[in-house]
Design an enzyme around this catalytic site. Structure first.
Site, PDB file in Angstrom:
ATOM      1  N   LYS A  42      25.553  35.315  44.497  1.00 36.66           N
ATOM      2  CA  LYS A  42      26.538  35.272  45.717  1.00 36.66           C
ATOM      3  C   LYS A  42      26.195  33.935  46.262  1.00 36.66           C
ATOM      4  O   LYS A  42      25.252  33.260  46.061  1.00 36.66           O
ATOM      5  CB  LYS A  42      26.032  36.107  46.559  1.00 36.66           C
ATOM      6  CG  LYS A  42      27.043  36.455  47.745  1.00 36.66           C
ATOM      7  CD  LYS A  42      26.302  37.420  48.851  1.00 36.66           C
ATOM      8  CE  LYS A  42      27.279  37.556  50.244  1.00 36.66           C
ATOM      9  NZ  LYS A  42      26.910  38.569  51.132  1.00 36.66           N
ATOM     10  N   SER A  85      30.324  41.712  52.645  1.00 35.54           N
ATOM     11  CA  SER A  85      30.588  40.642  52.562  1.00 35.54           C
ATOM     12  C   SER A  85      30.606  40.224  50.909  1.00 35.54           C
ATOM     13  O   SER A  85      31.037  39.164  50.714  1.00 35.54           O
ATOM     14  CB  SER A  85      29.836  39.442  53.449  1.00 35.54           C
ATOM     15  OG  SER A  85      28.139  39.361  53.115  1.00 35.54           O
ATOM     16  N   SER A 144      26.656  44.881  53.296  1.00 39.78           N
ATOM     17  CA  SER A 144      27.348  43.928  52.627  1.00 39.78           C
ATOM     18  C   SER A 144      27.457  44.048  51.112  1.00 39.78           C
ATOM     19  O   SER A 144      28.107  43.527  50.208  1.00 39.78           O
ATOM     20  CB  SER A 144      26.778  42.527  52.881  1.00 39.78           C
ATOM     21  OG  SER A 144      27.441  41.821  54.021  1.00 39.78           O
TER      22      SER A 144
END
Lengths: 549, 164
Positions: A75, A204, A228
């Site tokens: 990420k 997210s 997330s």
């Protein structure tokens, strides 16, 4: 063979596959999935170089470990030396960290090939992966969903021809026996979906979720502050695992809410989650909130058993807005456990309803504090404003942050005002204590694992999701997930079945702190029972799965 | 009256369950006996138990913007904060008498502290490379100690805001 880390590692060891082949395959997958907007930075050459080093090591019979030669995505809120780390924000669009985050260093040291930095909500603030300066992440199941709908429409309008077209017209069919065509990208466009008629990936960490779901890698590092990782895992039909707070170092993870942020991961199966945890966990001198726990590393038993297991069903997890199909799935799985001999009881976690409220306050307060570091001077976006230091700060921050980030900073500073501090911030900290005590009481009473839904519904369409602002959306999406962050509990979302619209439904399991092995073992048992069909289904010439819907 | 209605509701529910039973014994047995609650369990938040709704005033808006060094941008930004405050007001409904605030989940463990020694350094170039403006070995900032200029801003009729 459908590839997971263990199966591929075995093939690498016996020489029937080499790491650079596996890497090429993943890179090709990521190119095919380009329209899903998975990556902020693709690293095909870097990954290939790393894979070639794995080739050499494995040829010499000296692999670094299970992850040697395994493609992994990261990420974009983890610092990567020499590779852009943007957090999907204008603020860090040109930021190059001088060091690797501990978890990144650990997967590199284990020989993994990093295939790219994945898309996300700006500074991980969101639950849709919609608020990124690089554009939203799309759910790979959108096509299945749209096709299913198209077929249903065709059936109801009794136009048999339309079904045929839907099945064969664009080269991809619902049948799991066909390969994905070379013109995947074109077929995506020509497929009769309107430009904004697609499903959100959840966030997210949506980019990391879709990276795994699309076969662009075997595992992806993500973060989980309020859900997330688990929310996008549920929407995208992959395993999303948040370890116990403190097991994995946050050093080099760009902080959102320090007391809740947990390095997490997406994998194709629970065994792989245990393998990645074994690689990335451990005490880190650079993060004083890491703890040594003798329970890690571990691998999961081949035949996961739930004998003597006590499953708790928290009654407060039937929140308003829970879809009927998710409720049915939850009910079905609870019965599945019971019929298999587990003790299943209903438990009460009375403060659950206030957890999302508590989260909304604690989150923005820590955000307001964390975001104070971005001033445009040492790193990050710097405006042209030269009137004064403060004017430069304000202008850089105005341009560098999106609406959501600015809104959270302002809200956080409001709750932290001297006159509001006790009524909001301290009160939220007290409620957090009560939420944690609820969990403790349940585990003390003998419950081993809690079973709940992960999300209220399946992945919503983009059009529907964007009707709400980011704050309202987070309050809905994170309703079942953020309590685990409040108490630091390990939690995992396991894909269980497909809805009537052919979309994945995930369920969440939570266990007591440092009971990660028990949690993942239970998740593995569930995984073996439900045999969820992932997107990467069909064998190709390399003996790996091809993405077929 | 409401009692009657609720009884009626139960009767209807029982009838529905009965017809379900006739149609599909399994579904009935599964859902009715399940440990999973089949109806939402959240209690309704009664607005009248909360304090009066906060609508932030211009002074607070100004204060927050100066402190945060970001602005609300428009009326929608202010509305969002008002809504966030209203949402947070629900915390008032929780009795926290005698409860200690919780900072971290690790508060009952002793955490590792490393010795206070310098372990890195010689990374000046690495550190400076991310700054847009440097002179020799220094970060560069415009003149300090100058307060933000007063600005005239209008976030719309609901909260017309003028800075002097």
């Amino acid at each position: 063979m459908v590839g997971n880390v263990f199966q591929v590692a075995q093939k690498l060891r016996n020489g029937s596959l080499i790491p650079s082949e596996v890497c090429s395959w993943c890179i090709r997958r990521s190119q095919l999935a380009k329209r899903l907007n998975v990556f902020i930075t693709e690293l095909p050459d870097y990954a290939q170089q790393l894979a070639e080093k794995s080739d050499e090591r494995i040829a010499l019979g000296k692999p670094l470990g299970l992850l040697d030669g395994i493609p992994i995505a990261v990420k974009d809120n983890y610092c990567t030396a020499g590779i852009k780390t943007s957090c999907a924000s204008s603020m860090l669009e040109n930021f190059y960290s001088p060091y690797n985050a501990t978890v990144v260093q650990k997967v590199l040291d284990a020989g993994a090939s990093v295939v790219g930095k994945t898309n996300m909500d700006e500074f991980a603030m969101g639950s849709g992966s919609l608020d990124s300066i690089y554009g939203p992440v799309r759910n790979p199941w959108s096509r299945v969903y749209a096709r299913k709908r198209q077929m249903l429409t065709a059936v109801t309008s009794s136009a048999g021809v339309a079904i045929q077209q839907a099945q064969s017209g664009h080269g991809v069919s619902l049948s799991a026996s066909q390969r994905i065509p070379d013109n995947y990208d074109d077929s995506y466009k020509s497929f009769s979906m309107e430009e904004d008629d697609w499903l959100i990936a959840g966030g997210s960490s949506g980019g990391s979720a879709v990276a795994v779901a699309s076969g662009s890698c075997f595992g992806a590092l993500s973060s989980d502050t309020g859900g997330s990782t688990r929310v996008p895992a549920s929407y995208c039909g992959v395993v999303g695992y948040k370890p116990t707070y403190g097991l994995v170092s946050r050093h080099g993870l760009i902080p959102l809410v320090n007391s809740l942020d947990t390095p997490s991961m997406f994998t194709r199966c629970t065994d792989d989650a245990a393998a990645i945890l074994a690689t990335i966990s451990g005490i880190d001198v650079m993060d004083s909130t890491t703890v040594q726990d003798c329970s890690v590393p571990f691998s999961l038993p081949d035949d996961a058993s739930i004998e003597g297991l006590h499953i708790g069903i928290p009654e407060e997890y039937h929140a308003p807005g829970l879809s009927e199909e998710t409720l049915d799935t939850w009910t079905w799985v609870a019965d599945l456990f019971e019929r298999a001999g587990a003790k299943v009881t209903r438990v009460s976690l009375p403060h659950t309803q206030y957890s999302i409220v508590c989260y909304s306050v604690l989150c923005v307060c820590e955000v307001a504090s964390n975001m104070a570091r971005y001033d445009g001077i040492e790193y990050g976006y710097r405006s042209e404003q030269a009137l004064s230091t403060h004017a430069l700060y304000a202008d850089s921050r105005h341009t560098g942050f999106n609406d959501v980030v600015r809104g959270r900073i302002l809200a956080g500073n409001y709750f932290l005002l001297k006159r509001n501090y006790d009524a909001y911030f301290v009160q939220a900290q007290k409620v957090r204590q009560l939420i944690t005590a609820d969990f403790r009481r349940a585990f003390d009473a003998g419950v081993d694992v809690l079973l709940t839904p992960t999300t209220l519904t399946v992945a919503p369409p983009y059009k529907e999701a964007t009707q709400h602002d980011n704050r309202t959306m987070s309050a809905q999406e994170d309703v079942f997930t953020q309590p685990a962050n409040m108490a630091g509990l390990p939690a995992v979302s396991v894909p269980v079945k497909l809805s009537s619209q052919s979309l994945p439904i995930g369920l969440q399991l939570m266990a007591n702190n440092f009971e990660d092995k028990l949690l993942l073992t239970t998740a593995k048992w569930l995984e073996q029972q439900v045999q969820f069909n992932r997107l990467d289904l069909v064998e190709d010439s390399l003996g790996l799965g091809e993405l077929v819907h | 009256m409401s009692l009657v209605l609720s009884r009626l509701g139960n009767t209807v529910k029982r009838l529905t369950s009965f017809s379900k039973l006739c149609k599909s014994k399994r579904v009935f047995a599964s859902n009715e006996k399940s440990k999973v609650p089949q109806k939402p369990t959240w209690s309704h938040v009664e607005e009248n138990k909360l304090t009066e709704e906060t609508l932030i005033d211009n002074e607070t808006i100004d204060h927050l913007e100066r402190m945060s060094l970001v602005d609300f941008n428009n009326q929608a930004g202010i509305d969002r904060l008002n809504k966030a405050i209203r949402f947070a007001d629900q915390l008032q409904l929780v009795n926290t008498t005698g409860v200690e605030p919780m900072d971290t989940v690790l508060e009952n463990r002793s955490l590792y502290l490393r010795s206070d020694e310098v372990t890195d350094g010689n990374c000046q170039n690495d550190i400076l490379q991310n700054a847009t403006k440097v002179i020799e070995d220094y970060f560069v900032a415009p003149p300090g100690n100058i307060p933000l200029p007063d600005q005239e801003r209008d976030y719309g009729p609901a909260s017309a805001k003028k800075r002097k």
